[in-house]
Design an enzyme around this catalytic site. Structure first.
Site, PDB file in Angstrom:
ATOM      1  N   GLU A  61       6.542  81.990  56.709  1.00 35.66           N
ATOM      2  CA  GLU A  61       5.921  81.673  55.429  1.00 35.66           C
ATOM      3  C   GLU A  61       4.735  80.718  55.569  1.00 35.66           C
ATOM      4  OE1 GLU A  61       9.171  81.835  55.960  1.00 35.66           O
ATOM      5  OE2 GLU A  61       9.737  83.518  54.678  1.00 35.66           O
ATOM      6  N   HIS A 130      17.830  82.909  48.224  1.00 37.89           N
ATOM      7  CA  HIS A 130      17.530  84.194  47.596  1.00 37.89           C
ATOM      8  C   HIS A 130      17.579  84.123  46.069  1.00 37.89           C
ATOM      9  CE1 HIS A 130      18.915  85.093  51.671  1.00 37.89           C
ATOM     10  NE2 HIS A 130      18.202  86.204  51.613  1.00 37.89           N
TER      11      HIS A 130
END
Length: 324
Positions: A61, A130
């Site tokens: 990321e 998540h």
């Protein structure tokens, strides 16, 4: 504009990508598993636009976010897809400390047109990274615009507005709403960032809710319709936040329930409560109530159904606000 078709929320996002990539060759996508997509919102885009504009990256990321920042500074308009919004925490320095503040820290010389995208939301039993909704943390850091749709119409319009914006925008969408259908016009349109939408008019109580929770708030309003008139407002943007629409609602209803799927402590609901107290205290006939995820990690498995906001919890808060 007369909608004559229905799209799922993911199809609406995909259509926004297609239209903006055709309109402006500077727009490109970069992220994890977007060429052979995990989620359907990027399905087939690599076939039409090529791997040079739909770039799969390693699971890094910070790398994909830093790459997007550099591309934006060179005049491109990147869209970074983290798959799950909680993964953006892995790029905390780039997202929180650099992207939003770059324009200010460099003397307003460099716009930074980039969109960061990720699904989120409790209820799918996926837990932690998540499911976590990061908008409370995002709005704490200046310079970031943050939005989340509750309908396919809003999803397409907000995404197009985000891609065209010269500032970094974080676009959140709820995983549980991915296949929800709704009318979407064929005509080109945008939904401006920072403009709330009144999903249902009412006169006795205001419920402010976003994403999946808009549907839950509407269920409560329908259930209690014979007893009370409830107005449901979807902020659509957490930053900039449309306080004026909320204040006009409170001038009618004088009671407020905020439904916020993020953590309760220091979250969006707490910020809205503070703004209402500062700018609309005299409008209130009862304390503001909030329905949030408790200050407790998002659990895995069935336990999340006991921590997330539900219609039952929203109804209880509404009745308490009305009873006061």
């Amino acid at each position: 504009m007369k909608p004559d078709r229905e799209l799922t929320l993911s199809e609406a996002i995909r259509e926004a990508y297609v239209e903006e990539m055709r309109r402006d060759e500077r727009v490109f996508l970069i992220g994890t598993s977007i060429q052979a997509p995990t989620f359907p919102h990027t399905k087939g885009l690599a076939d039409e636009f090529g791997e040079g504009r739909v770039l799969d990256t390693p699971i890094s990321e910070p790398g994909m976010t830093g790459c997007a920042m550099g591309a934006a500074l060179e005049g491109l308009r990147p869209v970074v897809d983290y798959m799950y919004a909680g993964f953006a925490y892995c790029a905390g320095s780039e997202v929180f400390l650099q992207a939003g503040q770059y324009h200010f820290l460099h003397g307003s010389q460099h716009p930074l047109p980039m969109v960061m995208v990720g699904t989120c939301g409790v209820g799918r039993r996926v837990a932690n990274e998540h499911a976590t909704l990061p908008y409370g943390a995002l709005i704490h850091h200046p310079g970031l615009k943050v939005c989340m749709p509750s309908t396919p119409y809003d999803a397409k319009g907000l995404m197009k507005a985000a891609i065209r914006d010269d500032n970094p925008v974080f676009f959140l969408w709820h995983t549980s709403m991915m296949m929800q259908k709704g009318p979407v016009p064929n005509e080109d349109y945008i939904v401006p960032l920072g403009v709330a939408d009144i999903k249902r008019s009412g006169s006795d109580l205001t419920i402010l809710a976003s994403g999946l929770q808009v549907g839950n708030a509407l269920k409560v309003a329908d259930k209690l319709a014979r007893e009370v008139s409830i107005e449901v407002i979807d902020p659509r943007s957490f930053e900039p936040f449309d306080r004026d629409t909320l204040m006009r609602s409170l001038e009618k209803t004088h009671r407020l329930v905020i439904v916020d799927e993020d953590f309760e402590r220091g979250g969006f609901a707490a910020e809205v409560m503070a703004q209402v107290m500062e700018h609309g205290y005299d409008l209130l006939d009862a304390p503001v109530k909030r329905v949030c995820h408790p200050h407790f990690p998002v659990p895995g498995g069935y336990i999340d159904s006991y921590t997330m906001p539900t219609p039952e919890r929203i109804e209880a808060a509404a009745r308490e606000a009305l009873g006061a």
